[in-house]
Design a protein around this motif. Structure first.
Motif, PDB file in Angstrom:
ATOM      1  N   HIS A 214       0.722  -1.325  -0.057  1.00 12.13           N
ATOM      2  CA  HIS A 214      -0.011   0.010   0.026  1.00 12.13           C
ATOM      3  C   HIS A 214       0.827   1.440  -0.111  1.00 12.13           C
ATOM      4  N   HIS A 218       1.747   4.260  -2.930  1.00 17.53           N
ATOM      5  CA  HIS A 218       1.821   5.526  -3.033  1.00 17.53           C
ATOM      6  C   HIS A 218       2.858   6.450  -3.749  1.00 17.53           C
ATOM      7  N   HIS A 224      -5.908   7.820  -3.228  1.00 18.66           N
ATOM      8  CA  HIS A 224      -6.330   6.565  -3.000  1.00 18.66           C
ATOM      9  C   HIS A 224      -7.543   6.364  -4.169  1.00 18.66           C
ATOM     10  N   PHE A 228      -4.413   4.022  -7.955  1.00 19.73           N
ATOM     11  CA  PHE A 228      -3.834   3.485  -6.835  1.00 19.73           C
ATOM     12  C   PHE A 228      -4.126   2.144  -6.670  1.00 19.73           C
TER      13      PHE A 228
END
Ligand SMILES: [Zn+2]
Length: 255
Positions: A214, A218, A224, A228
């Motif tokens: 995660h 980024h 988000h 992504f």
């Protein structure tokens, strides 16, 4: 003067509503705990408020969802023999030993190797043969020793997973930090620095991997948005399940 406690409900989300004479605009914020907050100018009609809040509802839900994944590391537990503590999703029983923690104790079986955090970890606590072993004289500061051990293990484990997934995805973080975070398991700055909560190593390896992927995603997409999540999904196809786990089950992993 006590402010009047008012609420505003939009769909299934209940907001605490605060009226302010000084405000000209409607503000929406998500505090660390409690209901999301709407600050409104006095006299603003509720229909106007509702419309403004509805326009932000997806953002509010997302923020609330992230907040639910907070690390729960506060509870103080007695550090007595028999108590169990998690490491990478498994629980290990604590044993208090008679030695002073200085090493070289005569009754330790020879040639024993362990997943010890001792080198450079600043604690005499070790994980040995499926047990946490702490010199009994240090039990009063049990949490401190456990946290020092977790921190060291987190640096090693998370560092290795970051290297693994960075190579896999072709991204390179500017810096990787393991620390205590107040409200998140991980974070990423616009300068490419990623940080992780040491408490992640309490959780199962698959969950740690999800948080690592995660944050690395980024480095490509700082939001988000759909792009992504596609990046995350390429590496962790079942990220939905891992994310849901993190929001719910992670609470059971308190130390
Ligand atoms: Zn994120």
């Amino acid at each position: 003067m006590t402010p009047v406690q008012d609420t505003l409900t939009v769909d299934d989300v209940v907001f605490a509503l605060r009226w302010s004479r000084r405000r000209q605009t409607i503000g929406i914020s998500i505090p660390r705990q409690g209901a999301p907050l709407v600050a409104a100018p006095v006299g603003c009609r509720r229909a106007v408020l509702e419309r403004a809040v509805r326009g932000k509802l997806a953002w509010v839900r997302r923020k609330l969802g992230e907040r639910e994944a907070l690390p729960q590391l506060a509870p103080q537990r007695p550090y007595v023999a028999g108590q169990t503590f998690p490491y990478l999703g498994r629980r290990y029983r604590l044993v208090l030993s008679d030695d002073d923690g200085g090493g070289g104790s005569g009754h330790r079986p020879a040639g024993e190797r362990s997943g010890s955090g001792r080198p450079g970890s600043g604690t005499a606590l070790v994980l040995r043969q499926g047990r946490f072993v702490l010199p009994s004289g240090l039990a009063a500061d049990g949490r401190e020793h456990l946290v020092a051990w977790y921190r060291r293990r987190a640096e090693i484990h998370i560092g290795a997973r970051v290297a693994h997934f960075a190579a896999l995805t072709g991204v390179t973080p500017a810096a990787v930090t393991v620390k205590e975070m107040r409200s998140r398991w991980g974070s990423c700055t616009s300068h490419g620095r990623v940080s992780f909560h040491w408490g992640l190593v309490l959780l199962p390896p698959a969950i740690v991997d999800y948080v690592v992927v995660h944050e690395l995603a980024h480095l490509r997409e700082l939001n988000h948005g759909p792009r992504f999540w596609r990046l995350v999904e390429e590496i962790v196809p079942d990220y939905h399940a891992r994310r849901a786990w993190l929001r719910g089950a992670a609470r059971r992993y308190a130390i």
